[in-house]
Design an enzyme around this catalytic site. Structure first.
Site, PDB file in Angstrom:
ATOM      1  CG  ASN A  51      -0.200  -0.037   2.501  1.00 43.21           C
ATOM      2  OD1 ASN A  51       0.498   0.918   2.847  1.00 43.21           O
ATOM      3  ND2 ASN A  51      -0.301  -1.141   3.230  1.00 43.21           N
ATOM      4  CG  ASP A  58      -7.081  -5.329   6.333  1.00 41.47           C
ATOM      5  OD1 ASP A  58      -6.652  -5.343   7.505  1.00 41.47           O
ATOM      6  OD2 ASP A  58      -7.567  -4.315   5.785  1.00 41.47           O
ATOM      7  CE  LYS A  87       8.204 -13.138 -14.013  1.00 44.80           C
ATOM      8  NZ  LYS A  87       8.965 -12.673 -15.150  1.00 44.80           N
ATOM      9  CG  PHE A 116      -2.923   5.591  13.265  1.00 45.59           C
ATOM     10  CD1 PHE A 116      -2.181   5.456  14.424  1.00 45.59           C
ATOM     11  CD2 PHE A 116      -2.779   6.743  12.518  1.00 45.59           C
ATOM     12  CE1 PHE A 116      -1.318   6.463  14.837  1.00 45.59           C
ATOM     13  CE2 PHE A 116      -1.917   7.759  12.909  1.00 45.59           C
ATOM     14  CZ  PHE A 116      -1.179   7.617  14.073  1.00 45.59           C
ATOM     15  CE  LYS A 119     -10.414   0.223  11.451  1.00 46.44           C
ATOM     16  NZ  LYS A 119     -10.483   1.059  10.285  1.00 46.44           N
ATOM     17  CE  LYS A 157     -10.183  -3.645  14.388  1.00 42.75           C
ATOM     18  NZ  LYS A 157      -9.726  -4.487  13.361  1.00 42.75           N
TER      19      LYS A 157
END
Ligand code: PMT
Length: 404
Positions: A210, A279, A289, A323, A337, A341
């Site tokens: 990301n 995730d 490959k 975060f 969250k 969490k």
């Protein structure tokens, strides 16, 4: 804040001009002292133009009796007026003088007269740096409580490759500002911080990742270390230098980050999860490959461990700060969250705003806290956001203890 910048005579002396500028851009008043050797490499005029101040080059600036008298106490004035003495580049010769109390020029005399905080950025040839005499002097100066910014490794002007390069001027300026501003309110804390992206292999060549640059997590680590915390920084692959004084654990995948966090959880008092963890991953990526033989292809992904949720279950009385990277409903998602969490604080950021979030220098976040308080912060540098997160975290812990 007032900084006395002592410049030693080495090839890196030219970088001291960039340091002076970076300090001034961060609000410091800078007074420059050049040694005689430094003057061989850089001219006082450069620094005078940058700082708009007279540059000090000699203990005895003039030969008239009156001037000699006034300039010979100049080092006392400079010692009294400045908050921090930064020496960059600190040569082997200067450090030897400081370590042994020799005072035969302005800078070494200032050093003895100075009672504030001292920060040294050595730069020299690798063999000179590694020499037992230099290392013994560095140890003496560190034992006096001075901050030593170790030289970077790389190709040096003298043709050798190894430690000896002056670190990046901006890093030196920021470490100096930290020292000048130092609040020691995180002393005694061990803060575990995750930063950056994870990379999940598809095959030996490709991966899923990301856009996290690690800047937010590294800013948190630098701020916490500057405020006296022991910092364990668990970082995915990023192109950032670790802040001074932090213990860096490099990881690549979400599974590795999970393992590292769990390993260091017991010794932590505060956990901050700024990393953008994948995730999903390919549980068993092929060892060969993948060839381009199919018209279409799909990847089968399995969930990675939810590290934040597991820490939430195991945290005991540790403070847990998660975060939330969101594209809408910031506060609602932050609250969700926080509950699911078991966090004490969630730092929620909208990641679709121009100039903030992923990769940016600034961030605009809202702090959602277990006490019910919601604190939207202005758009600020990631470093300033980091400091505000810790300010709120300390208040939050007091409030949570008061209600227990
Ligand atoms: O790195 P920068 O370029 O400076 O950008 C900063 C940032 C945008 C990455 C940062 O401010 C940020 O928002 N970090 C969290 C990114 C994220 O993964 O958010 P999330 O909403 O998907 O995850 C929520 C929380 O769960 C996060 O604390 C995350 O670390 C944690 N998590 C997520 C997945 C997982 N498997 N394990 C986790 O612990």
């Amino acid at each position: 804040m007032k900084i006395a910048l002592g410049v030693g005579g080495g090839i890196a002396a030219y970088k001291a001009a960039e340091i002076a500028r970076a300090l001034m851009e961060r609000g410091a008043a800078v007074e420059v002292i050049l040694t005689a050797a430094a003057e061989e490499f850089v001219r006082p005029l450069t620094f005078a133009a940058l700082t708009s101040r007279k540059v000090i080059t000699s203990l005895f600036a003039s030969s008239s009796a009156e001037d000699v008298l006034s300039s010979s106490v100049e080092h006392i004035r400079v010692a009294q007026e400045n908050d921090v003495l930064l020496v960059a580049p600190a040569t082997a010769d200067l450090m030897a003088k400081f370590a042994h109390g020799l005072a035969d020029d302005f800078l070494s005399t200032l050093y003895l007269a100075f009672t504030g905080r001292v920060i040294l950025a050595p730069a020299m040839n690798t063999n000179m740096w590694n020499h037992p005499a230099t290392q013994a002097n560095v140890a003496t100066l560190a034992a006096r409580g001075h901050v030593i910014l170790p030289p970077d490794s790389g190709p040096l002007a003298c043709g050798t490759v190894g430690p000896g390069r002056l670190p990046d001027p901006v890093r030196i300026a920021e470490a100096t500002i930290d020292l000048a501003n130092r609040r020691r309110d995180l002393e005694g804390e061990t803060i575990l911080i995750t930063a950056g992206p994870t990379q999940e292999p598809i095959d030996p060549v490709r991966f899923i990742s990301n856009r996290s640059s690690g800047k937010m997590g590294y800013a948190l680590a630098a701020a916490a270390a500057a405020r006296g915390a022991r910092v364990i920084l668990i970082s995915g692959p990023v192109e950032l230098d670790p802040p001074y004084g932090v213990e860096l654990v490099r990881v690549v995948t979400a599974l590795e980050m999970h393992e590292a966090v769990m390993k260091h959880l017991a010794e932590s008092t505060i956990i901050v999860k700024a990393a953008a963890v994948a995730d999903y991953h390919i549980a068993k990526p092929p060892l060969q490959k993948i060839k381009k033989t199919m018209a279409r292809m799909s990847l089968e992904l399995d969930p990675t461990p939810d590290i934040l949720a597991e820490v939430g279950r195991k945290k005991g009385d540790r403070l847990l700060i998660g975060f939330a990277a969101e594209t809408s409903n910031l506060v609602e998602e932050g609250r969700r969250k926080l509950e699911t969490k078991n966090c004490d604080m969630v730092v929620a950021n909208l990641i679709n705003l121009e100039g903030t979030g992923f990769g940016a220098e600034e961030n605009e976040v809202t702090l959602v806290m277990r006490t019910g308080e919601v604190a939207p912060l202005a758009r600020l540098s990631k470093r300033e956001v980091a400091n505000l997160i810790f300010d709120h975290a300390l208040k939050l812990r007091l409030a949570l203890h008061a209600t227990q």
